[in-house]
Structure formats: C-alpha cells, structure tokens
Motif scaffolding. Structure first.
Motif, mmCIF file in Angstrom:
data_model
loop_
_atom_site.group_PDB
_atom_site.id
_atom_site.type_symbol
_atom_site.label_atom_id
_atom_site.label_comp_id
_atom_site.label_asym_id
_atom_site.label_seq_id
_atom_site.Cartn_x
_atom_site.Cartn_y
_atom_site.Cartn_z
ATOM 1 N N ILE A 46 0.855 -1.180 0.000
ATOM 2 C CA ILE A 46 0.000 0.000 0.000
ATOM 3 C C ILE A 46 0.896 1.236 0.000
ATOM 4 N N LYS A 47 0.767 2.038 -1.033
ATOM 5 C CA LYS A 47 1.639 3.207 -1.177
ATOM 6 C C LYS A 47 0.899 4.429 -0.657
ATOM 7 N N SER A 48 1.216 4.838 0.551
ATOM 8 C CA SER A 48 0.492 5.905 1.227
ATOM 9 C C SER A 48 1.418 7.106 1.398
ATOM 10 N N GLY A 49 1.127 8.175 0.654
ATOM 11 C CA GLY A 49 1.927 9.388 0.776
ATOM 12 C C GLY A 49 3.403 9.159 0.539
ATOM 13 N N GLY A 50 3.713 8.297 -0.428
ATOM 14 C CA GLY A 50 5.114 8.057 -0.761
ATOM 15 C C GLY A 50 5.776 7.003 0.115
ATOM 16 N N ALA A 76 -8.356 3.481 -2.871
ATOM 17 C CA ALA A 76 -7.892 4.782 -3.381
ATOM 18 C C ALA A 76 -8.182 5.875 -2.357
ATOM 19 N N ASP A 77 -7.293 6.840 -2.292
ATOM 20 C CA ASP A 77 -7.464 7.959 -1.365
ATOM 21 C C ASP A 77 -6.962 9.216 -2.070
ATOM 22 N N GLU A 78 -7.805 10.255 -2.058
ATOM 23 C CA GLU A 78 -7.443 11.466 -2.816
ATOM 24 C C GLU A 78 -6.164 12.089 -2.314
ATOM 25 N N LYS A 79 -6.039 12.117 -0.984
ATOM 26 C CA LYS A 79 -4.902 12.814 -0.404
ATOM 27 C C LYS A 79 -3.626 11.964 -0.432
#
Lengths: 544, 544
Positions: free
Chosen positions: B445-449, B476-479
C-alpha cells in the motif's frame, strides 16, 4: 520440449560466499602447536580465503595448476580448501604420514607447482625437497615462529592481498578442485581428482539428516586428517551450512582430544576406529584413576569410517552417551558411499539387533549405486549371506586415476555400458540393503575352499574383556592353503589364553574350523599412514 | 588437468529404483473417496510405477511428450510422478481448482498428449474436454467404480503391462520431467518445466537436516496438493529416502485431516497457512466441546509456505506440541528457496525473538542466491529495514517460461552476465540473512510516498483473540494515493470494534498513519485455486 531451468554450474565458490554472508558470526577454532586455541569467525575466514585466492593469482596460478598442502587440521588448511579452487587451482593434500620418498614421488606425479606447508612440518618437507622442485613454497607460521627467509610467508602474502578486489576464476562444474592419492597398499599411489560438481553433490548427500545430519546447532571436531580423503568431505559440509568447527591441530592423542572436548564440546566428531578405540580406553581408565577429569559430550555423534568398526566399540561409547555412526567409503568415493542409520523398519527390533546393524557399513547414499560381484563374476543376491566384491558408481565416484590408463582390475563395464569402480572390499548385502564388509579381497583367509572373514574374527576378539586390539591375517597351511593367525594386544595388566579366546569365539557363533590356529601377543596393532590397522606391516612381522 | 570423476547424469529413475530395493517394505497409505484407507508397500508401488512407464511407452509416448494429471493426492499420482519421466514423458499437473476455461487453455498451451484423471474428477474433465483433445484419457478408478467404456482404465493398463521388462527411456540430466503452470494472477498462466537435474538438486537441498530434516523415522502427510508446485517437491524426497507417506485423497477439511492424523499419525505434514489456520481453530474448538476427540501428533513438524505465516499461528501450534517450519518459494523456484530454522547464533535469544524469526521466510537454501533490489534498481543492504524485490538464481530456479520469450519484467541480467528471476515479492534481509516477506509488489500500500506492508497488518490483526482471518488491501485515497482497508472475519460468536483493533495494532508497534482507515467484516477471506488468501477476489468485492 526443453526444461526451463537456469543453467547455473555447481560451485564451491557458492559455499564460500554463503559462509561469508549468512554465517559470518560463527566460529572456527584451531588448536596451535603450543596447545592454545586460536578463534576466528567465518567472516574473517571468508576474507582470508579470498585473500589467499588473490595471492595465488598474483603468484601466477593458472587454471588447473596444482597447489600442494602439507599440514595439520586448522583454519589455514580450510582456507586452502576453498582459496585454491577459488583461484582456479587444484588443492593437492599431501599425507604427512607417508615416507619422504613417497611424498616426493607423489608431488612429482601430480606436478605440484606450489606448496603450502605448516612451519612445524618443514623438517619433513626438507626430506623430500630434492625429489620435486616446487616453484614456490609458502610457509604457514602455525607455531608463531618467524618464517625462514628462503620461503614465502603465508601471513605476509595474505596481508598484502586484496580480498575485496578478488575475482573468482571462471569455471565449469566439471573442473577440478582437489586431488588426493590413495594409500596404495599395492603398487604406486594413484591420484583421484574431484570436481566442483562431485564435491557439491557429495556434500549435499553426506549432510542429509540420517547421514551426518549437519545442523546449525552442531559443533564439528574433525579428527580425520584433512589430508585423508578431504577429512571425509566434512570441511565442505561445515562451510556450506556455516557450522562451527574445532580443529585439533597436531594434537591427536586420546588425552589431547579429551582435553579439547572439555574446552570446546563438539556435537559431532569424526575419525578412524583406532582413534576412538584409544580414546574410550583412556577415558575408561581415567574414570577409575582420576574420576572427574573428563566428561564425554553427551549426545555427541561420532562418525567412524575408514575401517570396520567393532560392535563392542559402539556399545562402549553408547554406555557413555555417545552415538557412533558408521560409514563406508574410500578416497575413490569422495568418500561417503554408505552410512548405517536406524531404519524405521527396525523400530521394534531389540537392542542387540540395533547394535548389530550399527556395526555394519550401512545403506548406500542417494546418487550411489552399489552391487556385489562374486568370485564367479555374478551379481550377488541381497540375502545377507553371499559375499562379493563391492562395486560402485555415481557422480562422486572416480571413473579413472590421474595420468593412468583405465584398467580392468579397477574399473569394469556392465552390459548396459555403465562403468563401475571395483573397490577391492568384500561384503554381503541383506534384504534391507545393509552392507556388511567382510574383508578386503586380499585379507580374506581362504581355508579349504571356504572364506574366513578376518574382520569378523577381529571384531569378536575385541569384544573380549581382556583384549585391547586384535588383527587377524592369513598364514600358509599345507593342508588348507591358508589358516588364520590372530595377533592380540591385551589391556594393561590383563591376559587371556588361546583356549579362552577360542571359547569366546565359539560363543560368538564361529564354527570350529574358523578359529585361529595360532595366537600371537603384540603390544599394539601397527598403523597405516591414515591411522588404520596395517595388515601389511603385520604380514611383514609374521611372514607366511 | 581434468577431474577423474564418473560422468553419471542425475536422474529420478535412480530415486525410483532406490525406493524399490532399499525401502520396499515401507508403506504408502492413500485415503479413498469413501474415506477408507488403501495401503501398499514401496515395493508394490515400484512395480506399479514401472508398469505405468511400460504402459505409456506401449501407448506410443515419445521422449518429451506431455502427460497431464488431474488428481488428488494418492499413490497413483505418485506413480505418475515417477512413471511418466521413467518412460521419457513430462508430467504436467493440472490444478483442479482452476476454472474449466483455464484448464482447457493450459492443456492446449502445454500440448498435452495424454491425460490421467481420477474418476471422481471426470465431471470436471468433461467441462473442458471440448477445449483440448487429449489423444488418450486414462481414468484412475479412485472411487472403485467401473471406468466408463469410452476411457482407458488405469488399472487395466497396469495389469497388462510388463514392469520386469520395462526399460527406462534414455535421458540427459537436463531433460524435462515435469511441468507446472503458475497461478497467473496477472495475464495468462505460464508453464515452468523442471528437469531431472533441477529436481534431484532441489530434493537434496530441501531434505537437509535444518530444512525438511527428512529421516527414515518420519511419516509424511502431504496436504499440499500434488498439482501445486509438485507438492513442494516432497514426493521426490520421500521416495529418495523411502519415507512412509500418508495421502489425504480428496479429504482436506480440518476435521478430516484431524481424523486421519489419529489413524496414521504423521511426524511431518505440509500445507498452506489457511489449512493450518482452519485446523487449529477446529482443534481448539473441539478441546472445549468434545475433549479427547483428537490429539495432535506430539513433536510433529508442519511445513508451511506459499504465503506468509502469522506468528500467532506458530505460537498456537507450539502450545499443542507441533512445530511450524516456515519456508518461502514459488512454482518458479521448485519451490523451496528459503527455510526458517533455529540458528545457533540465536541460542541465547529469548522465546519472543525465536518466534519472531520463525515467522520469517528464513535463510536461502544451499545452491540458491538471493538479493533484494529496491525501487531505484539498487541492491539493498542486509539491514533488516530496506525493502526490495526478491530476485533469485540457482540450478533449480526457472530461467524462462515454456513457449514464451524471456521478458525483462520477469528476468533480469546483472553486470556479471548472470540471470536473476524477479519474484514480485518484496522483503527485507537482516544481518543473519533472514528474509522477511513484507508483501507482493502489487499488494503493497503506497500511502503518501511511504510503503505500508499489508502482510504485517494482517499478521498483527490475526494475533487478536477475536479475529479468525484478516486480509488487507489498498483503497484509493485522494490525499494519500492509497490507504489500507482491513477485511476481518471474526471467530464464531466474537467481535471487536475498529477502535479496539486499532488499539491492538498500536500495541504491536504500528504507527498511527499505518492503521487501516476502514474495517470491513466478512465471513471468510476468499481463497485462490491453491488455497491461499485471494486479494484479487477481495479487490473485486471492495473496488478502490
């Protein structure tokens, strides 16, 4: 259709790099000439071994060149085991128990270019230096004394070398890595040359759970000399799995080994039967005279091979919590060809049956095919009775000797075009595939057309409480052709009359016609260069 | 100079003949569709396997021809494992959990000439029969019912064949023996083709004491399907060493396996984590509801692989006297590439540390080279932190796929010209060489880099007392790009609120930003065709 598998050659370099990365914290301990211990890590050893490879390349080593070693069991010898092949060379272990004449002949036959020699063995080297001119003699300062100026200093070479910049010599998996000469009881010694492939395959097969059962939790004490069939291949197995090693150096007396076992308790030790015979006698004496001096490591496995192991020896060690694991093989078989292990089929057999099996040579290892061929050239049935010469084949069995034409007395083809090595050992095979060595072909006693096994007589005699060692040879007899002569060494202060020994043998199931005609008391059975009983020397002492 | 070793090709036929001579009294037990047990000896199996080879040759099998199998785990499947290669053919195991469309496509892609199919699987066969025309369909009467007249009867073929007159097909060691298709989560399934050489080498390496530790005293229960990466190669190891086998047939439910363990207690069992997860839950429920119904074999080793094994599962089995041994591999790696075993260096580490290590994928097996390559294409250091894609090479790793050009996304060369397989699994390696799988490349899971490991979250969630199963996927997450969604199946009658689960995760060392944004309660995690958690199906259930 074709398989899709990668074409990756089997290589000792892979074992070397495994040890240096996966197992770098584990220890290699060597006993020095002054009996102190030197400890290094596999990580340090990996660097030193690559440095050795680099130094040899700088000295001009070319692929296939032989580098002889003349040394005891220690870390530097293990560096040679891997550093020489890493540089593309062939390690040739010289047997320091041979005569200078033999050593010189063997070095010349192998065309050894370089020699790595322990400083404490320079006196031996000087005795055969005139027989073969090594281009470079590298002295390992095992004793710590300065290296004489006329030789290269092993430690200086390593210090100057570049382990990080070292590049492994390119090789195919059939390229040679090591050579070893047979003891050659008849004729000249003959060279066996191992390859990357044969060594890797032997290591995998020998390490299996029911064979060596090598584990990360083991600590291995190789008493078997590194110049004797590659210490049965154990150095390769220990490096493959990063198993801690304790090398005894030159100190192989029973007292020395027992002392070392207190300092660095092994879980697995290996040596010829005579080593363990001496050790258990010293241990049992000490239990009476100086109790508490030594304690045998509980649960230790002792790999014993190179000669038949008497059941009495296995039982003696079992009483003290040590498990003797017997195998059979020879220089020509890398060497492990069979191992005796507790088969599940015998789970309900009694203790006697289990010890009887433990005293056999055991079961053929995977990749090894084995057959017995009778005097009449027929393949013997597996009936536990019919004796025949052991013949073997497999990818870690030699198919020829270095520089010698392949001869029918050593190698034989079958009707499917397959090659077999004739071992010269005579044995039976039973229904479960247990091999029982009855004799060397030349040691069997042929009495009135029947064979008497000298090994069976010896093992039964050594089970007598007064007997320390026994060896049986043939003497000429007008009527029967040959008859057995038993040479017996008694334990200190003990004795037994021939009649008592014969009564003991009758109890052990021998027929009257199989009993020795003569008994000869001796101090000890003479030894071969590899520490086995020497029947050759006995025959010289008691000619037919 | 040349090595003097014999040129003997590695061969499965050697294993087959070993079993038939050395181990002929040992037992092979198969559970039939009606749950009764059929027992035969290795001696009988050896004759039947040679009869199969003879029958296939009589049917016109040519070297390299594919013979498909569609069957459960039983003695006849083991006959196919050795009888097909003995006749020169290539055994192609069809995965009975695939859809008829996939099966038909795979059989056509492999150009299977013959099919050996369990009678109970004929309904499945009939669903894809129109997609590929086998020249001959041989039906194994597993249920005991008469074979329909339009098919060849396996037992009749064997009865008519001549095992004594059978002659092994000549082969080189790189010739193919078996093929298996990858599950193919992306794109079409791809075929891996094993050789005599790769199979023999894998068997030796996998059998080592710290890996399978296969011994004569073992009894092996292969729950891993024989159509799934060759049941991890265990059938070859069991035959090499003549180890008694207990095949579960089609009865893989926890209750069935526990029943079977009472009848024929294994010392070694193997299966994917979900099998053992279900088994321990059924076992612990029964301890409360019907105590005394079952007893897990004490000291049994359970080989678990094919997916990450939660530490909580290892601890649960340990409480009941069963040792979970974790390994990692894939169809492309034969499959055993790493094993987690108790390293001597960790002898003094506490119990927590030992369980932590047991929950890792373990150490590279001998002959396997392993490296991690980061997102930026650099080789990762062994620091226990840096994540990279696992790349492997070695003589039992595939170097291509059947009939497909070698592509850069699956195989990559290094600057020494060596080929590496890209596994798609992401992991860390620590100082001792322990591999810890953090995810499949596509499951991270790629979360904020930053990467969040779905596997770590799942294992921690499954350690919660109320949780039966857990699987985490990305949404999916917009932020942040992606955020974790945790799908949780609770134990019967139990539950836990998202807040409680997040508190549990914080206790297990997760940072706040790594916690799932959403929890979804499900009945059970959907399974793949090989019984693993299927994230593909979860993603279809909960689209991003």
């Amino acid at each position: 259709m074709q398989a899709t598998m990668m074409d990756v050659p089997l290589s000792l370099n892979h074992f070397l790099d495994r040890a240096g990365t996966l197992f770098k914290h584990n220890r290699i301990v060597s006993r020095l000439p002054d009996k102190s211990l030197r400890t290094m890590s596999y990580g340090q050893w990996h660097r030193r071994t690559r440095a050795l490879g680099s130094a040899l390349q700088r000295l001009g080593l070319r692929p296939g060149d032989r580098v002889a070693t003349l040394g005891w069991n220690h870390h530097a010898h293990l560096e040679a085991y891997f550093g020489i092949p890493a540089a593309g060379g062939v390690m040739h272990t010289l047997n320091l128990r041979l005569s200078p004449d033999e050593l010189g002949w063997i070095a010349a036959d192998a065309q050894d270019r370089f020699l790595i020699v322990d400083d404490v063995l320079l006196p031996l080297y000087r005795q055969f230096a005139h027989l073969h001119a090594f281009e470079q003699v590298i002295v390992f300062p095992f004793s710590g004394a300065p290296v004489p100026a006329e030789f290269a200093d092993y430690e200086a070479l390593l210090a100057e070398a570049d382990p990080d910049g070292f590049v492994y010599a390119e090789h195919g998996e059939n390229d040679p890595v090591a050579m070893c000469y047979t003891s050659g009881t008849t004729g000249r010694p003959k060279g066996v040359v191992y390859s990357h492939r044969s060594t890797v395959l032997h290591t995998l097969a020998a390490s299996l759970a029911d064979h060596w059962g090598l584990r990360s939790s083991d600590v291995v004490l190789p008493v078997t000399p590194m110049f004797h069939a590659n210490s049965w291949g154990m150095p390769y197995g220990a490096v493959m799995l990063g198993v801690p090693l304790v090398f005894p150096g030159p100190h192989l007396h029973p007292e020395d080994l027992l002392d070392l076992m207190q300092l660095e308790p092994p879980t697995l030790a290996l040596g010829v039967p005579t080593i363990w015979l001496g050790l258990i006698q010293a241990y049992e004496r000490a239990l009476e005279t100086t109790p508490g001096r030594w304690r045998l490591p509980q649960g230790m496995r002792s790999l014993v091979g190179g000669a038949a192991v008497p059941e009495s020896l296995i039982r003696a060690f079992a009483r003290h919590g040590v498990i003797i694991v017997q195998g059979w093989g020879m220089t020509e078989t890398s060497p492990l060809a069979t191992v005796s292990y507790p088969r599940a089929e015998l789970r309900d057999a009694g203790e006697d049956e289990r010890f009887r099996r433990a005293a056999m040579a055991g079961i053929a290892a995977p990749l090894i095919e084995l057959r017995l061929v009778t005097d009449e050239g027929r393949v013997a049935p597996w009936d536990g009775q019919t004796m025949g010469e052991i013949q073997v084949r497999g990818p870690f069995i030699t198919g020829s000797y270095h520089g010698v034409p392949r001869s029918e007395d050593k190698f034989i083809g079958d009707d499917r075009g397959q090659l077999w090595l004739r071992t010269g050992d005579v044995a039976t095979l039973d229904d479960l595939g247990f091999l029982r060595i009855t004799d060397r072909t030349k040691d069997l006693i042929k009495s009135g057309g029947e064979w008497i096994s000298s090994v069976d007589l010896e093992n039964a005699l050594m089970a007598h409480p007064a007997v320390a060692e026994a060896a049986v040879i043939a003497i000429a007899d007008e009527k029967w052709g040959e008859r057995p002569l038993a040479c017996v060494a008694f334990k200190p202060g003990q004795n037994a009359a021939p009649d008592a020994l014969n009564a003991h043998l009758l109890q052990h199931g021998f027929a009257k016609w199989q009993l020795p005609d003569r008994y000869q008391t001796i101090d000890a059975v003479p030894r071969t260069s590899t520490g086995k009983f020497s029947k050759l020397k006995l025959r010289q002492m008691f000619p037919r």
